[in-house]
Design an enzyme around this catalytic site. Structure first.
Site, PDB file in Angstrom:
ATOM      1  N   HIS A  78       0.944  -0.988   0.318  1.00 10.65           N
ATOM      2  CA  HIS A  78      -0.221   0.065  -0.054  1.00 10.65           C
ATOM      3  C   HIS A  78       0.526   1.604   0.315  1.00 10.65           C
ATOM      4  CE1 HIS A  78      -3.006   2.797   1.243  1.00 10.65           C
ATOM      5  NE2 HIS A  78      -2.264   3.263   2.558  1.00 10.65           N
ATOM      6  N   ASP A 107       6.211  22.750 -26.512  1.00 10.02           N
ATOM      7  CA  ASP A 107       6.014  21.091 -25.594  1.00 10.02           C
ATOM      8  C   ASP A 107       7.494  21.240 -23.975  1.00 10.02           C
ATOM      9  OD1 ASP A 107       6.307  18.163 -25.372  1.00 10.02           O
ATOM     10  OD2 ASP A 107       5.180  18.046 -26.862  1.00 10.02           O
ATOM     11  N   TRP A 143       7.076  -0.498   3.650  1.00  8.25           N
ATOM     12  CA  TRP A 143       7.592   0.425   2.716  1.00  8.25           C
ATOM     13  C   TRP A 143       9.290   1.004   2.568  1.00  8.25           C
ATOM     14  CZ3 TRP A 143       8.840   5.195   1.216  1.00  8.25           C
ATOM     15  CH2 TRP A 143       8.933   6.463   2.085  1.00  8.25           C
ATOM     16  N   SER A 170      12.648   6.963 -13.675  1.00 12.59           N
ATOM     17  CA  SER A 170      11.784   6.948 -14.478  1.00 12.59           C
ATOM     18  C   SER A 170      11.879   9.017 -13.340  1.00 12.59           C
ATOM     19  CB  SER A 170      10.335   6.558 -13.729  1.00 12.59           C
ATOM     20  OG  SER A 170       8.825   7.287 -14.471  1.00 12.59           O
ATOM     21  N   SER A 171      11.453   8.946 -12.024  1.00  4.54           N
ATOM     22  CA  SER A 171      11.565   9.989 -12.027  1.00  4.54           C
ATOM     23  C   SER A 171      12.207  11.099 -11.742  1.00  4.54           C
ATOM     24  CB  SER A 171      10.721  10.114 -10.340  1.00  4.54           C
ATOM     25  OG  SER A 171      11.186   8.696  -9.714  1.00  4.54           O
ATOM     26  N   HIS A 254      13.383  12.439   4.909  1.00  5.52           N
ATOM     27  CA  HIS A 254      12.512  13.427   4.629  1.00  5.52           C
ATOM     28  C   HIS A 254      12.392  13.980   2.932  1.00  5.52           C
ATOM     29  CE1 HIS A 254      10.280  15.295   7.299  1.00  5.52           C
ATOM     30  NE2 HIS A 254      10.622  16.468   6.903  1.00  5.52           N
ATOM     31  N   GLU A 256      11.728  13.878   0.259  1.00  3.31           N
ATOM     32  CA  GLU A 256      10.967  13.232  -0.439  1.00  3.31           C
ATOM     33  C   GLU A 256       9.221  13.283  -0.172  1.00  3.31           C
ATOM     34  OE1 GLU A 256      10.584  10.484  -3.174  1.00  3.31           O
ATOM     35  OE2 GLU A 256       8.832  10.152  -2.379  1.00  3.31           O
ATOM     36  N   TYR A 258       8.746  16.240   1.171  1.00  5.53           N
ATOM     37  CA  TYR A 258       8.189  17.424   0.403  1.00  5.53           C
ATOM     38  C   TYR A 258       8.838  16.905  -1.127  1.00  5.53           C
ATOM     39  CZ  TYR A 258       8.964  18.870   4.478  1.00  5.53           C
ATOM     40  OH  TYR A 258       8.470  19.990   6.073  1.00  5.53           O
ATOM     41  N   SER A 269      -1.892  27.177  -4.423  1.00  5.16           N
ATOM     42  CA  SER A 269      -1.997  28.778  -5.101  1.00  5.16           C
ATOM     43  C   SER A 269      -2.316  29.391  -6.350  1.00  5.16           C
ATOM     44  CB  SER A 269       0.233  28.681  -4.829  1.00  5.16           C
ATOM     45  OG  SER A 269       0.626  28.892  -3.194  1.00  5.16           O
ATOM     46  N   HIS A 303      14.941  13.068  13.060  1.00  8.74           N
ATOM     47  CA  HIS A 303      13.738  13.067  13.371  1.00  8.74           C
ATOM     48  C   HIS A 303      13.164  11.930  13.138  1.00  8.74           C
ATOM     49  CE1 HIS A 303      11.421  15.357  10.122  1.00  8.74           C
ATOM     50  NE2 HIS A 303      10.776  14.307  10.081  1.00  8.74           N
ATOM     51  N   HIS A 304      13.185  10.835  12.105  1.00  4.55           N
ATOM     52  CA  HIS A 304      12.481   9.850  11.846  1.00  4.55           C
ATOM     53  C   HIS A 304      12.798   7.839  12.880  1.00  4.55           C
ATOM     54  CE1 HIS A 304      10.273  11.079   8.112  1.00  4.55           C
ATOM     55  NE2 HIS A 304      11.660  11.965   8.098  1.00  4.55           N
ATOM     56  N   THR A 329       5.913  27.065   6.412  1.00  6.66           N
ATOM     57  CA  THR A 329       5.239  26.246   5.787  1.00  6.66           C
ATOM     58  C   THR A 329       3.968  27.316   6.828  1.00  6.66           C
ATOM     59  OG1 THR A 329       6.475  24.585   6.587  1.00  6.66           O
ATOM     60  CG2 THR A 329       3.803  24.517   6.511  1.00  6.66           C
ATOM     61  N   LYS A 332       3.490  30.286   4.454  1.00  2.00           N
ATOM     62  CA  LYS A 332       2.381  29.920   2.828  1.00  2.00           C
ATOM     63  C   LYS A 332       0.710  29.830   3.488  1.00  2.00           C
ATOM     64  CE  LYS A 332       3.472  27.904   0.322  1.00  2.00           C
ATOM     65  NZ  LYS A 332       4.200  28.362  -0.331  1.00  2.00           N
ATOM     66  N   ARG A 451       1.376   0.685  14.932  1.00  2.00           N
ATOM     67  CA  ARG A 451       0.615   0.319  14.135  1.00  2.00           C
ATOM     68  C   ARG A 451       1.468  -0.608  12.412  1.00  2.00           C
ATOM     69  NH1 ARG A 451       5.643   4.330  10.680  1.00  2.00           N
ATOM     70  NH2 ARG A 451       4.519   3.103   8.767  1.00  2.00           N
TER      71      ARG A 451
END
Lengths: 534, 181
Positions: A78, A107, A143, A170-171, A254, A256, A258, A269, A303-304, A329, A332, A451
């Site tokens: 998932h 293009d 994951w 790809s990315s 991390h 990632e 963002y 926006s 922090h993870h 943040t 924003k 979890r």
């Protein structure tokens, strides 16, 4: 080049290849954007099916449907499918569709590379999803792929690693394409600080992507060589350190998160000024806020992993730098609020999703601040509180941003206005059920439910039932969304070129739907001035 | 148009270079973390060993602490278990080896493990065992008896008022657990 330019000019008058060739050989940014969006739509229902499986198993305590190994495969897959198969490709699809139209380019800069980066994805996910059918089942180590557990994955281990490699390639290629397009292909007069916010957010996201996706590729390559070639990067027996993987992984991980939210910031926006009929408040502050969030994302990774054991000085550093992210943040959030202030607001589906984004993403941000506090994190680590937190930022954040974007630009893409009433129904059903789904998980986490478990202590039953009911409701509501999109693609009231009364930007200067080749001659300064006032 | 194409291609190669650099950086993180640890001393084994050596190199000869040894068995009659010397005088910082004797009277091959206990409990943070027979299960053949070592030193930072330390071991027969497994 002259021959290629010649070939290009052949295609000018909406002449396009037909049948399967149009899609397999696609080099048109709009076609590739559509394929990205359709692909991530399919993956959304696959990943959603896994999620419904998880929630069905957790509906009541005890083992109901799956054995624990399969349950762990469901949570792992998932996560992988939703992150790499839904959120990231759909943002790339939106970038493909909108960036050339918004900066006045004919293009994407590298159309064939663009084709390649899309067509990698179906193969990557065929490889990943077929791992359900090999001995040992699909990857079940989470994951995040922490060793040593993930090194014990069965025959699906190399499938996991290689599919991550493919998704990464790809990315990275997609990100390179975005940067080159934005840097080289802007219409004359479209200066950097005149670019729409969606383009800005994607420019910064693309830099994040090429900086960190290769680090993930490196980390999983180390796992591969640990497993098959006798290296000991993460194997303690050979002098390696499993905690090292967590450091490298979250150095990717991390930024990632963002990568998965900044384009949504850009989308919101765009939408809030349109439906407030006011220019965006503090455009430059918004640009600098995104840039500083991107910079800070590189120095907060630990922090993870506060509980792996790290010196007090490091814990303080990562705690404080994490809390610092709340400042840009906050800029924003307040600028969005200030944009709406004294505006003439209307509440069409894109605006509803954008407002829900601002409100619900902030809830996810606040629980993030709670998790940033080291002493509190020792309590919350690996509980459902963390699950609630990152689903608030990823579902009601990133996913709601994508839905807002689809509701905002779908009439532009198809030339048909969709059923606004149905869209509003979809919004309310999704928003109510997503809160029924994830809000109780805060309570479960604070009460201590871990979890990634298929069974739980009986005192957690009630809120798990509520959460599962929310999950079923949220899942079913998405069929409404699917129906609405299909209906809109097939026909409907014709949309004019501006679509929304308050819309500004070059994409609205084109007809709806835009011609197959748009801006083959760059827009004039007058058109840019007319379109690109913020 | 040709210029644009050339600019696009050159930028693409530069960005691919950045991506390749980032891939290399992922691998460079492995030695970088080790450098960070050895510079700051966080979690660095060599530093920890050095610190232990520095402590034991300079015993505090002005102080003497009495260490008493106790030995006990979980089920009486099946083991003869006792310290070779019942009490010793040690200087804080001095590395010392004590021997315990165990004799297997269970009448079969067996595994046994000793569980240590130290009192007063505030000493626990200052009593460092560098090697101990209690770290691993011990295998004994039928009727086998042997001496087993424990190497320890007392940290010189031991609070002044403590003059007597008691180290007690309880010997547990693990063979039942082994056969069940």
């Amino acid at each position: 080049m002259s021959t290629a330019a010649h070939a290009d000019s052949h295609d000018d008058h909406d002449h396009k290849p037909h049948g399967w060739r149009r899609w397999v050989y696609a080099t048109n940014h709009k076609d590739i954007g559509t394929m990205y969006l359709v692909f991530s739509g399919c993956m959304f229902f696959v990943g959603g099916m896994f999620a419904e499986g998880i929630r069905a198993e957790l509906f009541k305590p005890g083992m109901q449907l799956f054995d624990p190994q399969f349950f762990n495969s469901l949570t792992t897959m998932h996560g992988l499918v939703m992150i790499f198969g839904v959120i990231m490709p759909s943002f790339v699809g939106l970038a493909n569709w909108m960036i050339p139209m918004q900066v006045g380019a004919p293009d994407m800069a590298l159309p064939r590379l663009n084709n390649f980066s899309f067509w990698i994805l179906p193969f990557a996910f065929t490889l990943l999803l077929s791992s359900f059918f090999v001995p040992g089942g699909a990857p079940a180590g989470g994951w995040t792929m922490y060793p040593p557990l993930t090194l014990q994955t069965g025959a699906s281990f190399p499938m996991l690693i290689f599919s991550i490699h493919l998704m990464g390639a790809s990315s990275i290629l997609g990100a390179i394409n975005v940067i080159v397009t934005i840097m080289n292909m802007r219409a004359p007069g479209m200066t950097l600080l005149k670019m729409p916010m969606f383009v800005w957010s994607w420019l910064i996201t693309a830099y994040l992507l090429i900086a960190v996706m290769p680090v993930l590729a490196g980390a999983v390559t180390m796992q591969l060589t640990d497993h098959y070639f006798g290296t000991t990067f993460f194997t303690a027996a050979g002098g390696g350190d499993p905690v090292m993987f967590q450091h490298i992984f979250w150095f990717f991980g991390h930024p990632e998160v963002y990568i998965m939210i900044l384009p949504a910031f850009g989308i919101v926006s765009e939408i809030i000024p349109t439906f407030s009929r006011k220019p965006l408040f503090g455009y430059e502050a918004m640009v600098y806020a995104i840039a500083s969030i991107a910079f800070l994302s590189f120095i907060v990774w630990a922090h993870h992993m506060f509980t792996v054991g790290m010196p007090l000085a490091a814990q303080l550093f990562f705690m404080l730098s994490t809390m610092l992210i709340a400042v840009p943040t906050g800029v924003k959030i307040f600028n969005w609020a200030a944009t709406m202030w004294h505006g003439s607001l209307s509440f069409e589906p894109p605006m509803l999703f954008a407002l829900a984004f601002v409100f619900l993403f902030s809830i996810g941000g606040f629980s993030g601040l709670m998790l940033a506090m080291v002493p509190a994190d020792y309590q919350y680590q690996d509980t459902y509180f963390v699950v609630a937190h990152f689903h608030y930022v990823l579902v009601t954040g990133a996913l709601f941003g994508i839905m807002a974007a689809i509701y905002y630009w779908l009439p532009k893409w198809t030339g048909h206005m969709y059923d606004l009433k149905l869209g509003t129904w979809h919004f309310w059903l999704s928003t109510i059920f997503v809160n029924v789904l994830f809000f109780p998980q805060h309570f479960l986490g604070l009460a201590g439910m871990p979890r990634r478990i298929p069974d739980y202590a009986v005192q957690f039953t009630d809120w798990n039932m509520v959460s599962s009911i929310g999950a079923f409701g949220f899942g079913l509501s998405q069929f409404l969304f699917l129906y609405l999109i299909i209906k809109c693609v097939r026909g409907g009231v014709r949309a004019d070129s501006r679509v929304w009364e308050g819309a500004h930007g070059l994409e609205w200067e084109l007809t709806s739907p835009p011609p197959f080749h748009s801006w083959s001659t760059p827009p004039s300064a007058a058109v840019i001035a007319h379109g690109a006032e913020h | 148009m040709t210029n644009l194409r050339r600019a696009n291609i050159s930028m693409t190669w530069k960005l691919l270079g950045v991506a390749a650099g980032a891939f290399g950086f992922g691998f460079a993180l492995v030695p970088l973390y080790n450098v960070l640890c050895s510079v700051t001393g966080y979690g660095d084994q060599a530093k920890l060993l050095q610190r232990a050596a520095a402590v034991t190199a300079h015993p505090d000869l002005t102080r003497t602490v009495t260490v008493e040894f106790l030995a006990d068995v979980a089920s009486a009659g099946s083991w003869d278990f006792r310290p070779v010397k019942r009490r010793v005088q040690v200087h804080p910082g001095e590395l010392f080896t004590a021997e315990f004797y165990a004799h297997n009277l269970t009448g079969r091959d067996t595994l046994a493990q000793a569980v240590p206990n130290i009192s007063p409990s505030e000493v626990a943070g200052y009593f460092h065992k560098t090697e101990c027979f209690c770290f691993t299960p011990q295998h004994f053949r039928v009727n086998e008896g042997r001496e087993m070592p424990v190497r320890f030193f007392i940290d010189p930072a031991l609070p002044r008022h403590i003059e007597l330390v008691t180290l007690a071991y309880t010997f547990y027969d693990q063979s039942t657990r082994v056969t069940r497994r």
